[in-house]
Scaffold this motif. Sequence first.
Motif, PDB file in Angstrom:
ATOM      1  N   GLU A  90      -5.636  -6.569  -2.427  1.00  0.00           N
ATOM      2  CA  GLU A  90      -5.365  -7.392  -3.609  1.00  0.00           C
ATOM      3  C   GLU A  90      -4.485  -6.672  -4.636  1.00  0.00           C
ATOM      4  O   GLU A  90      -4.184  -7.222  -5.686  1.00  0.00           O
ATOM      5  N   MET A  91      -4.111  -5.437  -4.333  1.00  0.00           N
ATOM      6  CA  MET A  91      -3.332  -4.633  -5.286  1.00  0.00           C
ATOM      7  C   MET A  91      -1.870  -4.555  -4.872  1.00  0.00           C
ATOM      8  O   MET A  91      -1.512  -4.820  -3.726  1.00  0.00           O
ATOM      9  N   ALA A  92      -1.047  -4.147  -5.824  1.00  0.00           N
ATOM     10  CA  ALA A  92       0.330  -3.776  -5.498  1.00  0.00           C
ATOM     11  C   ALA A  92       0.290  -2.529  -4.620  1.00  0.00           C
ATOM     12  O   ALA A  92      -0.665  -1.749  -4.684  1.00  0.00           O
ATOM     13  N   PHE A  93       1.328  -2.333  -3.807  1.00  0.00           N
ATOM     14  CA  PHE A  93       1.337  -1.212  -2.865  1.00  0.00           C
ATOM     15  C   PHE A  93       1.157   0.135  -3.557  1.00  0.00           C
ATOM     16  O   PHE A  93       0.451   1.013  -3.058  1.00  0.00           O
ATOM     17  N   ASP A  94       1.825   0.313  -4.711  1.00  0.00           N
ATOM     18  CA  ASP A  94       1.731   1.608  -5.386  1.00  0.00           C
ATOM     19  C   ASP A  94       0.332   1.859  -5.924  1.00  0.00           C
ATOM     20  O   ASP A  94      -0.169   2.992  -5.886  1.00  0.00           O
ATOM     21  N   ASP A  95      -0.338   0.804  -6.423  1.00  0.00           N
ATOM     22  CA  ASP A  95      -1.712   0.964  -6.905  1.00  0.00           C
ATOM     23  C   ASP A  95      -2.653   1.276  -5.747  1.00  0.00           C
ATOM     24  O   ASP A  95      -3.551   2.127  -5.864  1.00  0.00           O
ATOM     25  N   ALA A  96      -2.445   0.595  -4.604  1.00  0.00           N
ATOM     26  CA  ALA A  96      -3.276   0.851  -3.427  1.00  0.00           C
ATOM     27  C   ALA A  96      -3.102   2.291  -2.948  1.00  0.00           C
ATOM     28  O   ALA A  96      -4.078   2.955  -2.576  1.00  0.00           O
ATOM     29  N   ALA A  97      -1.863   2.788  -2.988  1.00  0.00           N
ATOM     30  CA  ALA A  97      -1.604   4.175  -2.574  1.00  0.00           C
ATOM     31  C   ALA A  97      -2.307   5.156  -3.497  1.00  0.00           C
ATOM     32  O   ALA A  97      -2.869   6.167  -3.049  1.00  0.00           O
ATOM     33  N   ASP A  98      -2.285   4.875  -4.807  1.00  0.00           N
ATOM     34  CA  ASP A  98      -2.956   5.751  -5.774  1.00  0.00           C
ATOM     35  C   ASP A  98      -4.467   5.782  -5.528  1.00  0.00           C
ATOM     36  O   ASP A  98      -5.103   6.838  -5.644  1.00  0.00           O
ATOM     37  N   ILE A  99      -5.039   4.630  -5.206  1.00  0.00           N
ATOM     38  CA  ILE A  99      -6.482   4.557  -4.943  1.00  0.00           C
ATOM     39  C   ILE A  99      -6.836   5.310  -3.666  1.00  0.00           C
ATOM     40  O   ILE A  99      -7.765   6.119  -3.627  1.00  0.00           O
ATOM     41  N   LEU A 100      -6.066   5.079  -2.604  1.00  0.00           N
ATOM     42  CA  LEU A 100      -6.366   5.702  -1.316  1.00  0.00           C
ATOM     43  C   LEU A 100      -6.166   7.218  -1.354  1.00  0.00           C
ATOM     44  O   LEU A 100      -6.823   7.955  -0.611  1.00  0.00           O
ATOM     45  N   ALA A 101      -5.271   7.677  -2.217  1.00  0.00           N
ATOM     46  CA  ALA A 101      -5.026   9.117  -2.326  1.00  0.00           C
ATOM     47  C   ALA A 101      -6.263   9.873  -2.813  1.00  0.00           C
ATOM     48  O   ALA A 101      -6.369  11.086  -2.618  1.00  0.00           O
ATOM     49  N   LEU A 102      -7.210   9.143  -3.414  1.00  0.00           N
ATOM     50  CA  LEU A 102      -8.433   9.765  -3.923  1.00  0.00           C
ATOM     51  C   LEU A 102      -9.516   9.879  -2.853  1.00  0.00           C
ATOM     52  O   LEU A 102     -10.535  10.539  -3.058  1.00  0.00           O
ATOM     53  N   LEU A 103      -9.295   9.233  -1.705  1.00  0.00           N
ATOM     54  CA  LEU A 103     -10.264   9.277  -0.609  1.00  0.00           C
ATOM     55  C   LEU A 103     -10.102  10.549   0.218  1.00  0.00           C
ATOM     56  O   LEU A 103      -9.025  11.165   0.247  1.00  0.00           O
ATOM     57  N   GLU A 104     -11.163  10.922   0.920  1.00  0.00           N
ATOM     58  CA  GLU A 104     -11.063  12.000   1.889  1.00  0.00           C
ATOM     59  C   GLU A 104     -10.151  11.555   3.030  1.00  0.00           C
ATOM     60  O   GLU A 104     -10.048  10.365   3.342  1.00  0.00           O
ATOM     61  N   ASP A 105      -9.490  12.524   3.677  1.00  0.00           N
ATOM     62  CA  ASP A 105      -8.466  12.207   4.683  1.00  0.00           C
ATOM     63  C   ASP A 105      -8.987  11.291   5.792  1.00  0.00           C
ATOM     64  O   ASP A 105      -8.320  10.323   6.178  1.00  0.00           O
ATOM     65  N   GLU A 106     -10.172  11.589   6.303  1.00  0.00           N
ATOM     66  CA  GLU A 106     -10.709  10.797   7.411  1.00  0.00           C
ATOM     67  C   GLU A 106     -10.965   9.360   6.990  1.00  0.00           C
ATOM     68  O   GLU A 106     -10.634   8.404   7.709  1.00  0.00           O
ATOM     69  N   ARG A 107     -11.546   9.195   5.804  1.00  0.00           N
ATOM     70  CA  ARG A 107     -11.851   7.852   5.311  1.00  0.00           C
ATOM     71  C   ARG A 107     -10.561   7.109   4.956  1.00  0.00           C
ATOM     72  O   ARG A 107     -10.454   5.892   5.155  1.00  0.00           O
ATOM     73  N   MET A 108      -9.588   7.830   4.428  1.00  0.00           N
ATOM     74  CA  MET A 108      -8.304   7.215   4.090  1.00  0.00           C
ATOM     75  C   MET A 108      -7.648   6.628   5.332  1.00  0.00           C
ATOM     76  O   MET A 108      -7.113   5.512   5.301  1.00  0.00           O
ATOM     77  N   SER A 109      -7.671   7.357   6.438  1.00  0.00           N
ATOM     78  CA  SER A 109      -7.056   6.890   7.687  1.00  0.00           C
ATOM     79  C   SER A 109      -7.713   5.602   8.178  1.00  0.00           C
ATOM     80  O   SER A 109      -7.030   4.679   8.632  1.00  0.00           O
ATOM     81  N   LYS A 110      -9.040   5.537   8.059  1.00  0.00           N
ATOM     82  CA  LYS A 110      -9.761   4.338   8.509  1.00  0.00           C
ATOM     83  C   LYS A 110      -9.379   3.114   7.682  1.00  0.00           C
ATOM     84  O   LYS A 110      -9.184   2.022   8.214  1.00  0.00           O
ATOM     85  N   VAL A 111      -9.274   3.315   6.348  1.00  0.00           N
ATOM     86  CA  VAL A 111      -8.920   2.199   5.469  1.00  0.00           C
ATOM     87  C   VAL A 111      -7.476   1.769   5.698  1.00  0.00           C
ATOM     88  O   VAL A 111      -7.161   0.576   5.724  1.00  0.00           O
ATOM     89  N   LEU A 112      -6.580   2.730   5.893  1.00  0.00           N
ATOM     90  CA  LEU A 112      -5.169   2.419   6.117  1.00  0.00           C
ATOM     91  C   LEU A 112      -4.974   1.519   7.340  1.00  0.00           C
ATOM     92  O   LEU A 112      -4.144   0.604   7.325  1.00  0.00           O
TER      93      LEU A 112
END
Length: 399
Positions: A34-56
């Motif tokens: 539901e976010m703009a791409f840049d906002d989504a990237a900022d949010i995902l950057a705060l996740l741990e690498d493994e969890r970030m990959s799953k969400v991506l």
Amino acid sequence: YKQGADVLVELESQEIIELFAYLSDSQITKFCNEMAFDDAADILALLEDERMSKVLEKLQAPFAVKELLNFEPDTCGGLMTTGFISVREDLKIAAALRYVRLKARKASNEILYVYVTKKFGELVGVISLRELFLADDNNLVKDHLNDDPLFLKVDDDQELAADAFAKYRFLAIPVVNDNHQLAGIITIDDVVDVIEEEASEDIYQSSGINVESEGDISRSLTSEYFGAYKARTPWLIITLLGQYLAATLIAKFDTTIAAIPIAISFMPLLSGMSGNIGNQSTTIIVRGISTGEVELEETHKILFHEFVVSLCIGLTCALILGSISYYVYQNQLLSILISMSLVASMIIAVSLGTITPLIFKKLKFDPANASGPLITTAIDVISFFVYLTLVTRFINQLV
């Protein structure tokens, strides 16, 4: 989830990290969609690498978000969004309009400008919507564009973006890669937080607070003790050493002080006045650099201007101080020496306060680091030295 996404992007980083513990990967994915791409990237950057990959993997547009994650968060690449519309320069106006309408129906963000590129995406200009609608359908886009657009590079520091928006008042600025291809745009709403962040950083640094230290300074007022200690201690230690140097300097003139005890009573006054005017100059220069009003090429003009101003202020204050000291102590020579010391100290303080941030800027350091403890400590040492040297030189006439 749309409302939740709007709330999520407004939270502080630490608050988002704490919230992640209560959200599933699926929920985070729905919020990010539901976010703009840049906002989504900022949010995902705060996740741990493994969890970030799953969400991506579960995002609707994983490649767009993943591309933004490749850039450092404090660069223009990390700040930009890929939600822009561009058209080829060799298109006719009618075809360009049809393309813009098609893209606008799918765009989730407001269309501010239409960017013009070459065959392989190289930025060549920008065309306003007004110009696009008013142009003749059979004309080419390149006949109506602004072919000298302001742009930023993906590796530029986010502070450059903040400065550009503050100076030119644009609603959006394009960002290009090393091949001058249009990579994204930075909009005014993206840079508001950066302007606030950079302003806060300058204020902290001017007070001798290390913003590189761990922990949010504002939050440390109520929670993080070690973070506050780590942020505020280094410059204070430098100040301590500088003031010790000043005390050692004073001790070297113990004979003078013993012969004329009244002389030492004016030292805090000299220190305070010269320190204040020095910090005034530093504040003006640092602010001027940040807004683009002060250019390094004009250093000699700035120095001359500040010299004249400090001389006038110094003479005015010296006249007042000399008159008061003579009225109280009835010692004409002492009053003259105090007045001379004040003028000299204020001129030196203004020179230091002016030239130091300019030197820092020239050396690619943040000019805000030049103010606060560094300038104040240096001014104290110099003003004490000037004053005590003059008094020592005329000690026989004063005793």
